[in-house]
Design a protein around this motif. Structure first.
Motif, PDB file in Angstrom:
ATOM      1  N   VAL A 104       1.011  -1.735  -0.173  1.00 54.77           N
ATOM      2  CA  VAL A 104      -0.364   0.406  -0.001  1.00 54.77           C
ATOM      3  C   VAL A 104       0.713   0.492   0.408  1.00 54.77           C
ATOM      4  N   GLU A 105       2.467   1.240   0.386  1.00 56.11           N
ATOM      5  CA  GLU A 105       3.292   2.586   0.897  1.00 56.11           C
ATOM      6  C   GLU A 105       3.552   2.755  -0.505  1.00 56.11           C
ATOM      7  N   ARG A 106       3.794   1.883  -1.228  1.00 54.51           N
ATOM      8  CA  ARG A 106       4.778   1.512  -1.971  1.00 54.51           C
ATOM      9  C   ARG A 106       3.725   2.374  -3.691  1.00 54.51           C
ATOM     10  N   LEU A 107       2.283   1.662  -3.500  1.00 55.31           N
ATOM     11  CA  LEU A 107       0.994   2.070  -4.411  1.00 55.31           C
ATOM     12  C   LEU A 107       1.020   3.611  -4.649  1.00 55.31           C
ATOM     13  N   ARG A 108       1.767   4.168  -3.433  1.00 59.30           N
ATOM     14  CA  ARG A 108       1.359   5.783  -2.880  1.00 59.30           C
ATOM     15  C   ARG A 108       2.476   6.510  -3.386  1.00 59.30           C
ATOM     16  N   HIS A 109       3.643   5.356  -3.541  1.00 59.74           N
ATOM     17  CA  HIS A 109       5.319   6.476  -4.635  1.00 59.74           C
ATOM     18  C   HIS A 109       5.009   7.340  -5.239  1.00 59.74           C
ATOM     19  N   ALA A 110       5.826   8.446  -5.710  1.00 56.61           N
ATOM     20  CA  ALA A 110       6.175   9.382  -6.255  1.00 56.61           C
ATOM     21  C   ALA A 110       6.584   8.964  -8.177  1.00 56.61           C
ATOM     22  N   ASP A 111       7.478   7.612  -7.823  1.00 56.27           N
ATOM     23  CA  ASP A 111       7.848   7.107  -9.061  1.00 56.27           C
ATOM     24  C   ASP A 111       6.711   6.474  -8.933  1.00 56.27           C
ATOM     25  N   PRO A 112       6.029   6.778 -10.828  1.00 56.07           N
ATOM     26  CA  PRO A 112       5.071   5.693 -11.204  1.00 56.07           C
ATOM     27  C   PRO A 112       5.491   4.304 -10.982  1.00 56.07           C
ATOM     28  N   GLU A 113       6.909   4.117 -11.639  1.00 60.44           N
ATOM     29  CA  GLU A 113       7.731   2.573 -11.461  1.00 60.44           C
ATOM     30  C   GLU A 113       7.325   1.923 -11.102  1.00 60.44           C
ATOM     31  N   GLU A 114       7.464   2.636  -9.223  1.00 63.36           N
ATOM     32  CA  GLU A 114       7.193   1.624  -8.450  1.00 63.36           C
ATOM     33  C   GLU A 114       5.696   1.470  -8.178  1.00 63.36           C
ATOM     34  N   ARG A 115       5.269   2.476  -8.345  1.00 67.95           N
ATOM     35  CA  ARG A 115       3.612   2.027  -8.249  1.00 67.95           C
ATOM     36  C   ARG A 115       2.658   0.944  -9.109  1.00 67.95           C
ATOM     37  N   ARG A 116       3.545   0.558 -10.135  1.00 70.01           N
ATOM     38  CA  ARG A 116       3.137  -0.290 -11.604  1.00 70.01           C
ATOM     39  C   ARG A 116       3.634  -1.763 -10.351  1.00 70.01           C
ATOM     40  N   ALA A 117       5.459  -1.548  -9.883  1.00 70.58           N
ATOM     41  CA  ALA A 117       5.986  -2.763  -9.546  1.00 70.58           C
ATOM     42  C   ALA A 117       4.944  -3.181  -8.346  1.00 70.58           C
ATOM     43  N   ALA A 118       4.711  -2.513  -7.377  1.00 72.54           N
ATOM     44  CA  ALA A 118       3.250  -2.302  -6.351  1.00 72.54           C
ATOM     45  C   ALA A 118       2.273  -3.184  -6.751  1.00 72.54           C
ATOM     46  N   CYS A 119       1.748  -2.810  -8.305  1.00 76.07           N
ATOM     47  CA  CYS A 119       0.319  -4.061  -8.413  1.00 76.07           C
ATOM     48  C   CYS A 119       0.889  -5.174  -9.067  1.00 76.07           C
ATOM     49  N   LEU A 120       1.980  -5.376  -9.522  1.00 71.18           N
ATOM     50  CA  LEU A 120       2.125  -6.638 -10.454  1.00 71.18           C
ATOM     51  C   LEU A 120       2.728  -7.432  -9.082  1.00 71.18           C
ATOM     52  N   ALA A 121       3.251  -6.487  -7.515  1.00 69.48           N
ATOM     53  CA  ALA A 121       4.206  -7.255  -6.300  1.00 69.48           C
ATOM     54  C   ALA A 121       2.413  -7.959  -6.013  1.00 69.48           C
ATOM     55  N   ALA A 122       1.574  -7.261  -5.803  1.00 67.96           N
ATOM     56  CA  ALA A 122      -0.223  -7.294  -4.849  1.00 67.96           C
ATOM     57  C   ALA A 122      -0.530  -8.552  -5.947  1.00 67.96           C
ATOM     58  N   ARG A 123      -0.216  -9.191  -6.298  1.00 64.76           N
ATOM     59  CA  ARG A 123      -1.205 -10.102  -7.902  1.00 64.76           C
ATOM     60  C   ARG A 123      -1.046 -11.447  -6.503  1.00 64.76           C
ATOM     61  N   ASP A 124       0.609 -11.635  -6.349  1.00 68.31           N
ATOM     62  CA  ASP A 124      -0.054 -12.948  -5.507  1.00 68.31           C
ATOM     63  C   ASP A 124       0.752 -12.674  -3.376  1.00 68.31           C
ATOM     64  N   ASP A 125       0.639 -11.724  -3.542  1.00 72.23           N
ATOM     65  CA  ASP A 125       0.742 -11.579  -2.105  1.00 72.23           C
ATOM     66  C   ASP A 125       0.128 -11.944  -1.360  1.00 72.23           C
ATOM     67  N   PRO A 126       0.423 -12.431  -0.476  1.00 75.38           N
ATOM     68  CA  PRO A 126      -0.747 -13.921   0.698  1.00 75.38           C
ATOM     69  C   PRO A 126      -2.449 -12.678   0.832  1.00 75.38           C
ATOM     70  N   ALA A 127      -1.787 -11.506   1.349  1.00 74.02           N
ATOM     71  CA  ALA A 127      -2.734 -10.131   1.487  1.00 74.02           C
ATOM     72  C   ALA A 127      -3.405  -9.680   0.128  1.00 74.02           C
TER      73      ALA A 127
END
Length: 277
Positions: free
Chosen positions: A6-29
């Motif tokens: 969630v913190e990464r989804l608020r990051h100023a860098d759009p590439e970091e936000r995009r990576a956070a979305c990709l990571a969310a798919r397989d996160d246990p939560a």
């Protein structure tokens, strides 16, 4: 303490936000992250919004909570978020009339990819729900935004090429005050099935009288398409006019369009038998 993604989804860098979305798919939560991803559907960077959509589709195949997240996003104040929620929804379920406001709004988007994606979904929605045809006819006939009228013309060509109301409103739209709407309507006429005589009559009129060279070219191609599919639709004088343009039109593109139309017609229209000598 919020989840690291969630913190990464608020990051100023759009590439970091995009990576956070990709990571969310397989996160246990992942189910807990769905709300944050629902907000990311409205991210100003298209790649991030698309990644959030991808993540929600993946999670939505496992978690019903995603459906409520998408319903909330459809009611948001962000046009991008509303459309991306509609786009995500149809990746999980057949389209429903509840998506109609977001899709119609997206037809006016400055982003061509969004406009065409919305148009495709509207066509799919119209095939499931008959009331969509009337909505599109109304948008083409009286929509305030010329871009929306133009997109409605293309939708009608795909959704209802065999319906008389499509033919009628498209013929009327060839007189639209906006040049691009007129061109779109002329182009859409070429895709009609078993069109009434007034369609080809209007195309011939545009070919002879329209001041826009592109409109003339579109009308020539449309006459070739419709005349080849239904020779009885071709009005008297159409072939002669095409031959004259193929030989004498000052614009090379118009000559080529007339030539292509003639080739299409000559392949389908039988020639009268020749007298034996």
């Amino acid at each position: 303490m919020s989840h690291p993604i969630v913190e990464r989804l608020r990051h100023a860098d759009p590439e970091e936000r995009r990576a956070a979305c990709l990571a969310a798919r397989d996160d246990p939560a992942a189910a807990v992250l769905a709300d944050a991803l629902g907000h990311a559907l409205g991210d100003p960077v298209k790649a991030v919004a698309r990644a959030a959509s991808d993540a929600l589709v993946e999670i939505g195949r496992r978690e019903r909570h995603v459906d409520s997240v998408l319903r909330d996003a459809l009611r948001s104040d962000s046009p991008r978020r509303r459309f991306t929620a509609a786009y995500t929804s149809v990746r999980l379920h057949p389209p429903t009339p509840g998506l109609l406001p977001a899709l119609l709004e997206a037809l006016a988007s400055a982003d061509g990819d969004v406009r065409w994606a919305a148009a495709r979904i509207l066509v799919d929605l119209g095939r499931l729900h008959g009331e969509v045809l009337g909505v599109l006819v109304g948008m083409l006939r009286g929509g305030e935004d010329a871009v929306v009228r133009r997109m409605a013309a293309f939708c009608l060509r795909e959704l209802a090429p065999d319906r008389p109301e499509s033919a009628s409103v498209l013929v009327a739209a060839t007189h639209d005050p906006d040049l691009h709407v007129r061109r779109a309507a002329l182009s859409a006429l070429a895709g009609l099935l078993d069109p009434p005589p007034e369609v080809c009559e209007r195309l011939l009129e545009a070919l002879m009288k329209d001041e826009d060279p592109a409109a003339k070219r579109i009308a020539a191609v449309a006459l070739g398409e419709l005349g080849a599919g239904s020779p009885t639709c071709l009005p008297a004088g159409a072939s002669d006019r095409l031959r004259a343009l193929a030989a004498e039109a000052p614009e090379p593109d118009l000559r080529r369009a007339a030539e292509r139309a003639l080739v299409r017609l000559e392949r389908r229209i039988p020639h009268p038998p020749q007298e034996e000598k």
